[in-house]
Design a protein around this motif. Structure first.
Motif, PDB file in Angstrom:
ATOM      1  N   LEU A   7      50.012 126.125 -61.663  1.00 33.65           N
ATOM      2  CA  LEU A   7      49.392 127.355 -61.166  1.00 33.65           C
ATOM      3  C   LEU A   7      47.900 127.372 -61.471  1.00 33.65           C
ATOM      4  O   LEU A   7      47.092 127.821 -60.662  1.00 33.65           O
ATOM      5  CB  LEU A   7      50.072 128.585 -61.779  1.00 33.65           C
ATOM      6  N   GLN A  39      54.250 133.240 -64.631  1.00 30.83           N
ATOM      7  CA  GLN A  39      54.257 132.041 -65.463  1.00 30.83           C
ATOM      8  C   GLN A  39      55.682 131.527 -65.673  1.00 30.83           C
ATOM      9  O   GLN A  39      55.923 130.332 -65.671  1.00 30.83           O
ATOM     10  CB  GLN A  39      53.606 132.356 -66.807  1.00 30.83           C
ATOM     11  N   TRP A  47      59.700 124.254 -68.578  1.00 35.29           N
ATOM     12  CA  TRP A  47      59.399 124.775 -67.243  1.00 35.29           C
ATOM     13  C   TRP A  47      58.105 125.597 -67.268  1.00 35.29           C
ATOM     14  O   TRP A  47      57.239 125.434 -66.403  1.00 35.29           O
ATOM     15  CB  TRP A  47      60.579 125.616 -66.727  1.00 35.29           C
ATOM     16  N   ALA A  48      57.967 126.472 -68.265  1.00 31.43           N
ATOM     17  CA  ALA A  48      56.776 127.319 -68.317  1.00 31.43           C
ATOM     18  C   ALA A  48      55.516 126.453 -68.410  1.00 31.43           C
ATOM     19  O   ALA A  48      54.497 126.761 -67.792  1.00 31.43           O
ATOM     20  CB  ALA A  48      56.862 128.278 -69.506  1.00 31.43           C
ATOM     21  N   TYR A  82      66.726 131.481 -55.206  1.00 29.78           N
ATOM     22  CA  TYR A  82      66.930 130.286 -56.038  1.00 29.78           C
ATOM     23  C   TYR A  82      66.705 130.570 -57.520  1.00 29.78           C
ATOM     24  O   TYR A  82      67.435 130.082 -58.374  1.00 29.78           O
ATOM     25  CB  TYR A  82      66.042 129.128 -55.585  1.00 29.78           C
ATOM     26  N   ASN A 140      54.870 124.688 -65.029  1.00 30.84           N
ATOM     27  CA  ASN A 140      54.547 125.716 -64.043  1.00 30.84           C
ATOM     28  C   ASN A 140      53.142 126.258 -64.258  1.00 30.84           C
ATOM     29  O   ASN A 140      52.361 126.398 -63.311  1.00 30.84           O
ATOM     30  CB  ASN A 140      55.568 126.864 -64.126  1.00 30.84           C
ATOM     31  N   SER A 141      52.752 126.526 -65.510  1.00 29.28           N
ATOM     32  CA  SER A 141      51.415 127.090 -65.683  1.00 29.28           C
ATOM     33  C   SER A 141      50.343 126.041 -65.413  1.00 29.28           C
ATOM     34  O   SER A 141      49.274 126.375 -64.905  1.00 29.28           O
ATOM     35  CB  SER A 141      51.217 127.783 -67.025  1.00 29.28           C
ATOM     36  N   ARG A 156      61.538 122.528 -61.090  1.00 25.12           N
ATOM     37  CA  ARG A 156      62.109 123.755 -60.536  1.00 25.12           C
ATOM     38  C   ARG A 156      63.542 123.529 -60.076  1.00 25.12           C
ATOM     39  O   ARG A 156      64.374 124.417 -60.161  1.00 25.12           O
ATOM     40  CB  ARG A 156      61.250 124.202 -59.347  1.00 25.12           C
ATOM     41  N   SER A 157      63.819 122.324 -59.609  1.00 21.83           N
ATOM     42  CA  SER A 157      65.167 122.072 -59.104  1.00 21.83           C
ATOM     43  C   SER A 157      66.144 121.774 -60.236  1.00 21.83           C
ATOM     44  O   SER A 157      67.332 121.681 -60.001  1.00 21.83           O
ATOM     45  CB  SER A 157      65.144 120.917 -58.093  1.00 21.83           C
ATOM     46  N   VAL A 158      65.629 121.649 -61.461  1.00 20.89           N
ATOM     47  CA  VAL A 158      66.531 121.387 -62.602  1.00 20.89           C
ATOM     48  C   VAL A 158      66.229 122.335 -63.757  1.00 20.89           C
ATOM     49  O   VAL A 158      66.493 122.031 -64.912  1.00 20.89           O
ATOM     50  CB  VAL A 158      66.410 119.929 -63.108  1.00 20.89           C
ATOM     51  N   ARG A 159      65.668 123.502 -63.451  1.00 20.66           N
ATOM     52  CA  ARG A 159      65.216 124.345 -64.553  1.00 20.66           C
ATOM     53  C   ARG A 159      66.359 124.865 -65.397  1.00 20.66           C
ATOM     54  O   ARG A 159      66.133 125.335 -66.513  1.00 20.66           O
ATOM     55  CB  ARG A 159      64.301 125.466 -64.075  1.00 20.66           C
ATOM     56  N   ARG A 173      56.398 119.768 -60.791  1.00 21.23           N
ATOM     57  CA  ARG A 173      56.882 121.141 -60.835  1.00 21.23           C
ATOM     58  C   ARG A 173      58.058 121.349 -59.879  1.00 21.23           C
ATOM     59  O   ARG A 173      59.030 122.008 -60.231  1.00 21.23           O
ATOM     60  CB  ARG A 173      55.752 122.091 -60.466  1.00 21.23           C
ATOM     61  N   GLU A 174      57.979 120.784 -58.681  1.00 22.11           N
ATOM     62  CA  GLU A 174      59.092 120.928 -57.734  1.00 22.11           C
ATOM     63  C   GLU A 174      60.368 120.317 -58.324  1.00 22.11           C
ATOM     64  O   GLU A 174      61.437 120.886 -58.218  1.00 22.11           O
ATOM     65  CB  GLU A 174      58.775 120.229 -56.411  1.00 22.11           C
ATOM     66  N   ILE A 213      66.513 121.740 -68.037  1.00 24.76           N
ATOM     67  CA  ILE A 213      65.431 121.593 -69.013  1.00 24.76           C
ATOM     68  C   ILE A 213      65.278 122.907 -69.780  1.00 24.76           C
ATOM     69  O   ILE A 213      65.876 123.916 -69.421  1.00 24.76           O
ATOM     70  CB  ILE A 213      64.102 121.223 -68.319  1.00 24.76           C
ATOM     71  N   MET A 223      66.550 124.868 -53.681  1.00 26.01           N
ATOM     72  CA  MET A 223      65.412 125.555 -54.272  1.00 26.01           C
ATOM     73  C   MET A 223      64.541 126.281 -53.265  1.00 26.01           C
ATOM     74  O   MET A 223      63.637 127.011 -53.644  1.00 26.01           O
ATOM     75  CB  MET A 223      64.583 124.593 -55.105  1.00 26.01           C
TER      76      MET A 223
END
Lengths: 332, 485
Positions: A120, B54, A112-113, B239, A116-117, A101-104, A97-98, A107, B234
């Motif tokens: 979470l 989400q 991402w969703a 971010y 991420n879910s 997140r740094s390339v969202r 996820r990290e 992608i 980030m």
């Protein structure tokens, strides 16, 4: 130059690792899931079933120091929830996820969703659930990873960025298949003379199930036999989790990235991958077994690690001498 | 769900007038809300919050180790702005931004406004974000503030005032776009009936603004200049917005370590070697742009970047040094600036401001600390601030000492009774104070995004709307047509 989108080295690095961590999470979940299932069939020494899982992860020393003797509960804790274990499912999802997140912006939002879910959900879990809901847990993690992979292939343009994702996935998969085979083969070797007994059959079937290969193996070879299993998991040209298949598709992706024709190379990592692929193309299972499977897999690991380092030097690292790279980019 | 029992409590309310009747522009919305069955709005609210989490539409809270990511709370009841009022706001903002840009360009060149005695030289020199390194620089088209997020508030008198200008790296526009998406899903029928002006074209306009300042040479070599968005990374609180805007514009999101300066040009490191960069939308402060020009201890920046910029080989938005006009003492002079550069009175008024370095003002401030809002001249985010009527004796003493020690660094303003908008609190509507941040782009010409970020102080009675201090946001609906009488 126009129309072709540049890919930042840092972004390529993150994409590669995002994919590796997702694949790792999936494999760990499958190993545990299969083992949970296996113990219902093997009442003898249930504790002895769990140590090999730690060996597969390569973190035996750390585990022993922190947990002592392996049993179901502490192995699952270590491999699933332990945030200090960088290869636990939780840590893998966190790292995936990290990286995502740094390339969202590279992608798709759907990818991402999904990652991420999954993270979470895992983070929101208060701790290890009741034993009866464990199989469901690992099943849903596997499913989530499969979904991520499907979303990736269906929503992301299959351009350079996607090929780095595929490279990460394939190299991780080849690594995990070789590890599970190595550990289990070593463990089951003494019983080689008992080939064909129900006990042996169950154990070897479990190895196949660990890489989702049981049904596909059956279609091809029918009876369970260690030689055929090695043939299937290392050499098979069509089974998507075999080492050969994984390395071949990784090789294709590197060539897609560089634009070098197949069978040739311009970058060191491309050369190493091509060498390994050619070797797998032309090796026979009997030769591997004569040489000794463990030795063979050991060397394979070394080669795959070299490919990983090569990718990092060729594509991910900030060029130590920017000027040299600038010249190169003008040439191409 | 009904508005029975909703009280304006003597505050100016954006949805109801003094007599408690619905303002005409809010009528359709109120009718729609009243027609919803019990609990439906709350369900929508919870669904919206889940979706935000989400999708990872979050901001990072510094110094918070537990996850460190939070959603920016979102309230479903929008703020509505009438077409004719917006037309006036837009004219006022364009006038103001034009004058501010003239001022910044003047400050880094001839300083005519200082020589003509309109603004004391001392104020400029002591402004925390004044950058002598920028003297003599000619940014493309002489634009210094490409993206601005001006904060507006409405006081109890019904008048809209400019609270601050936010010229440096204003954030929040991503929430405007995301909030609108959520609202369209929640109230489709109201959108159909009301003609709310769309905001979705902001990323395209932003990209056009950035491309408009590209070095002329970059248009010749390839079809389009290469634009990138520079983020601190980030772990920065904004971010999400950085990656969101990069994705919506289809440009690379880069960090300082992805860039290098060679032979006077800026390059990014890609898997295929170096690629030239023409325009950088930088979301990092001046101090961290280039360790050679600004802070030598900064690890974030790109050594040599400012030289490449000065040579005209790369464009930066916003231009370094434009923060000189973010100083709250300089802010107090904006009405005079507008008269000086535009030859006209300001359309949008300033909040009356006392400057503590003026002896007379300081005496007044110190005697009225319990009534005024005191602000540090160069802080943002609701930090370094005393809200007099809500303060304790100890806090007032602390600020009195600070003012005495460094009068230049403090200004004071009357405590404004910010207008309120009904907000969903548990199962009721309660009034909460709001401000409004429209976004202004300055490229070929000046354009204003119709709407902006309405920030709401979710704590009862609070006047502080900042996300770091318990603030949330609402969608802002600018109506397309004047209401039929």
């Amino acid at each position: 130059m126009t129309g072709d989108t540049a890919l930042l080295s840092r972004v390529a690095d993150s994409l590669y690792w995002m994919a590796r961590y997702m694949e790792r999470a999936e494999n760990v979940a499958r190993f545990i899931g299969v083992n949970l299932n296996l113990q219902f069939d093997l009442p003898l020494d249930p504790a002895g079933q769990w140590q090999p899982l730690i060996d597969t992860s390569g973190d035996t020393a750390i585990f022993l120091e922190r947990y002592g003797a392996a049993n179901q509960s502490n192995v699952i804790q270590f491999l699933t929830y332990d945030s200090d274990n960088l290869n636990s499912i939780f840590s893998c999802l966190r790292a995936a996820r990290e990286n995502a997140r740094s390339v969202r912006e590279t992608i798709s939002s759907e990818m991402w969703a999904q990652v991420n879910s999954m993270y979470l959900q895992m983070q929101a879990q208060p701790g290890m659930p009741e034993p009866e809901s464990l199989p469901e847990l690992f099943h849903s993690i596997r499913l989530g990873c499969h979904m991520f992979q499907g979303i990736t292939d269906a929503t992301m343009t299959h351009s350079e960025a996607w090929h780095f994702v595929r490279l990460g996935r394939k190299l991780e998969r080849a690594d995990k298949t070789s590890r599970i085979l190595d550990v289990k083969y070593f463990m089951l070797l003494p019983s080689l003379r008992d080939v064909g007994t129900p006990y042996d059959d169950i154990q070897w079937s479990a190895v196949l199930k660990s890489v989702s290969g049981f049904e596909m193996y059956r279609k091809k070879f029918g009876r369970i036999h260690p030689r055929d299993i090695v043939d299937f998991l290392v050499m098979d040209r069509e089974f998507p989790r075999s080492i050969h298949y994984s390395i071949r598709t990784a090789d294709e992706s590197i060539h897609a990235v560089t634009g070098t024709p197949m069978g040739a190379f311009t970058w060191p990592s491309e050369r190493l991958t091509g060498l390994l692929r050619a070797e797998l193309d032309f090796t026979s299972v009997d030769q591997i077994l004569r040489e000794g499977l463990h030795d063979y897999l050991d060397k394979l690991q070394v080669k795959m690690n070299a490919i990983d380092r090569g990718l990092s030097e060729d594509f991910f690292a900030a060029a130590p001498d920017d000027r040299a790279v600038a010249v190169q980019s003008q040439r191409s | 769900m009904q508005f029975h029992g909703y009280q304006t409590e003597g505050f100016r309310d954006e949805m109801f007038d003094e007599s408690g009747s619905v303002r005409p522009e809010a009528k359709l919305l109120v009718e729609t809300i009243c027609s919803l069955e019990d609990g439906q709005l709350q369900r929508c609210q919870r669904a919206a919050e889940r979706l935000l989490l989400q999708l990872g539409i979050t901001f990072n809270v510094y110094g918070d180790s537990a996850g460190a990511e939070r959603i920016f709370p979102f309230d479903l009841i929008p703020r509505i702005v009438r077409a004719e009022e917006w037309e006036w706001i837009e004219r006022g903002l364009k006038q103001r931004i034009h004058a501010l840009n003239e001022f910044i360009d003047d400050i880094y060149h001839d300083q005519k406004i200082v020589k003509d005695g309109v603004i004391p030289e001392e104020v400029i020199r002591s402004a925390a974000f004044y950058r002598p390194q920028c003297i003599g620089i000619n940014p493309p088209k002489r634009v210094w503030c490409h993206i601005t997020g001006t904060d507006l508030v409405r006081h109890g008198d019904g008048q809209i005032y400019v609270l601050e200008d936010n010229l440096r790296v204003p954030s929040g526009v991503s929430y405007v776009l995301e909030n609108r998406e959520l609202m369209k899903r929640t109230f489709p029928q109201v959108f159909e009936g009301l003609h709310v002006r769309p905001v979705d074209d902001y990323p395209s306009n932003l990209l056009a603004t950035l491309e408009s300042i590209a070095p002329p040479s970059s248009w010749q070599k390839s079809q389009k200049p290469t634009v990138v968005l520079l983020t601190p990374g980030m772990y920065n609180s904004a971010y999400f917005e950085h990656s969101f805007l990069a994705q919506k514009m289809g440009v690379q999101l880069v960090e300082g370590r992805d860039l290098a300066v060679l032979d006077g040009y800026v390059w990014m490191r890609t898997t295929k070697g170096l690629r030239k960069v023409d325009v950088i939308y930088r979301r990092i402060d001046d101090d961290f742009l280039d360790p050679e020009a600004f802070r030598p201890d900064s690890l974030l920046g790109v050594p040599g970047l400012v030289d490449a910029y000065r040579a005209g080989n790369v464009a930066l938005a916003n231009a370094p040094g434009n923060g000189v006009a973010d100083d709250k003492v300089v802010y107090a002079y904006v009405p005079e600036m507008i008269r000086y550069y535009e030859g006209a009175d300001a359309i949008l008024p300033n909040v009356p401001t006392f400057l503590c370095w003026r002896d007379q003002d300081r005496r007044h401030v110190l005697q009225n600390l319990d009534k005024l809002v005191v602000k540090a001249a160069n802080e943002a985010g609701g930090y370094g601030m005393l809200v007099g009527p809500h303060s304790t004796e100890a806090q007032r003493q602390e600020f009195a000492a600070k003012i005495e020690t460094n009068p230049r660094n403090y200004i004071a303003q009357p405590t404004l009774a910010l207008s309120r908008v009904p907000t969903l609190v548990n199962n009721n509507f309660e009034g909460r104070h709001v401000d409004l941040r429209p976004y202004i782009l300055y490229g070929h010409d000046i354009t204003v995004l119709p709407g902006g970020l309405t920030r709401v102080a979710l704590r009862k009675g609070s006047l502080v709307v900042n996300s770091s201090q318990g603030g949330g946001s609402k969608d802002t609906w600018v109506l397309a047509d004047p209401l039929a009488k």
